[in-house]
Write an enzyme that holds these catalytic residues in place. Sequence first.
Site, mmCIF file in Angstrom:
data_model
loop_
_atom_site.group_PDB
_atom_site.id
_atom_site.type_symbol
_atom_site.label_atom_id
_atom_site.label_comp_id
_atom_site.label_asym_id
_atom_site.label_seq_id
_atom_site.Cartn_x
_atom_site.Cartn_y
_atom_site.Cartn_z
ATOM 1 N N ASP A 114 0.319 -1.788 2.341
ATOM 2 C CA ASP A 114 -0.677 -2.825 1.326
ATOM 3 C C ASP A 114 -1.762 -3.167 1.847
ATOM 4 O O ASP A 114 -2.223 -4.234 1.156
ATOM 5 C CB ASP A 114 0.601 -3.753 1.078
ATOM 6 C CG ASP A 114 1.792 -3.383 0.318
ATOM 7 O OD1 ASP A 114 1.333 -2.530 -0.793
ATOM 8 O OD2 ASP A 114 2.680 -3.964 0.408
ATOM 9 N N ASP A 173 2.660 2.834 -5.762
ATOM 10 C CA ASP A 173 1.759 1.887 -5.497
ATOM 11 C C ASP A 173 0.942 2.082 -4.476
ATOM 12 O O ASP A 173 -0.280 1.426 -4.577
ATOM 13 C CB ASP A 173 2.606 0.479 -5.077
ATOM 14 C CG ASP A 173 3.898 0.396 -5.918
ATOM 15 O OD1 ASP A 173 4.606 1.208 -6.108
ATOM 16 O OD2 ASP A 173 4.298 -0.748 -5.809
HETATM 17 N N1 GLY Z 1 5.220 -3.165 -4.606
HETATM 18 C C1 GLY Z 1 4.144 -3.710 -5.452
HETATM 19 C C2 GLY Z 1 4.487 -4.038 -6.661
HETATM 20 O O1 GLY Z 1 5.284 -4.805 -6.964
HETATM 21 O O2 GLY Z 1 3.726 -3.785 -7.752
#
Ligand code: GLY
Length: 402
Positions: A114, A173
């Site tokens: 992330d 994501d």
């Molecule tokens: N994993 C990132 C989100 O919750 O969008």
Amino acid sequence: MKFATAICLYVLLSLAITRPAKAQPKIDVPAQIKLAEAQYLRMLEAHPDLTKTPQSLNPDGSQRDMPTSWWCSGFFGGSLWFLYEYTGSQQWKEAAHKWTMAVEKEKFNKGTHDLGFMLFCPFGNGYRLTKNEQYKNVLVTGAQSLASRFDPAVGVIKSWNKFEQYNYPVIVDNMMNLEFLFWVARQTKDKRLYDICIKHADATLKNHFRPDNSSYHVVCYDPTGKVEAKLTHQGYADESPWARGQAWGLYGYTVMYRETKQKKYLDQAKKIAAFILQHPNLPADKIPYWDFNAPGIPNQERDASAAAIMASALLELAGYVKKEKQTYLQTAEQILVALSVPNYRLQLGEKGNFLLQHSVGNKPAKSEIDVPIIYADYYYLEALIRYDQLFKNGNLSAVLQF
Ligand code: GLY
């Protein structure tokens, strides 16, 4: 004299009749930003400790703050940069700098995919607006940490270290981290980072999408790059389209096209947009339910965060197409109109001084359901600024100068 006046009137009248009136924005962006400033001033006062980043609210209404290692830690700093961008005010620059530097240590974090969210939202926007070399250095280090999660034998960046029994899970994501890698690739002439983006996006294109162009949330790979499983983590079911996942894909492939100008990525972004916009369960105001197939719709929560991400992506995508341009612009505007009035748009002093409410973090895990969440605020502000720029300049060149 009278004749001259008559001529002038004639010219003005003909212009008024023959030229369509210039479109007027349907959102009062200055008023929305002014309100956001008042809300975030209070948010700053309520957050004296830079190790606790604003995230959401707990079920009892108390502040839900998270450590800098949490995937959302960069959104508050990034949002403060948007306030600085719009207002040019020194106070927002200082606040944005403080909250940006608060997440600096995450540049060494190799345990998460992330880092695009955590580092590029604050440091990337900060560098875009200030050209502060300190920010660039953090991004360069952070990109190498993120790239360490790419295994060439598998061909994708690993999202989590483990999911259920699988050792190489990748979530849709993850497409959102590529903008960060592209930027550092360009800045440092690191072709390897560029190639990682292409490989990751191509594998995602091949493996994450269903025939109807919706996406799976999680795809798990074996060490050779073979797909072992297609599952969900935050959606209703493995086979259902989790709303935020669709929004991440839309945004991700729009950026892929911006960065590479390869038609296959533009086509994918358009296909995802078509899936979302033509879905029978997309409500009239275009704020999706948290999952397009959640059982019992319309008695399900909406996800304002997915809507804000979609609006921001559609505003950019509109600039790359002709046929769909008006549809994308109108949909983005419709979303922003809906998000800019109560009850999505919070008023001063409400709900922890976030900007938006009615987002869903992870319903299957019973976490952050129908609450304000910081990334909804971030993408709402980004979309508002993009919308404002479109009216001022007719394009987004001023806000896409990463
Ligand atoms: N994993 C990132 C989100 O919750 O969008």
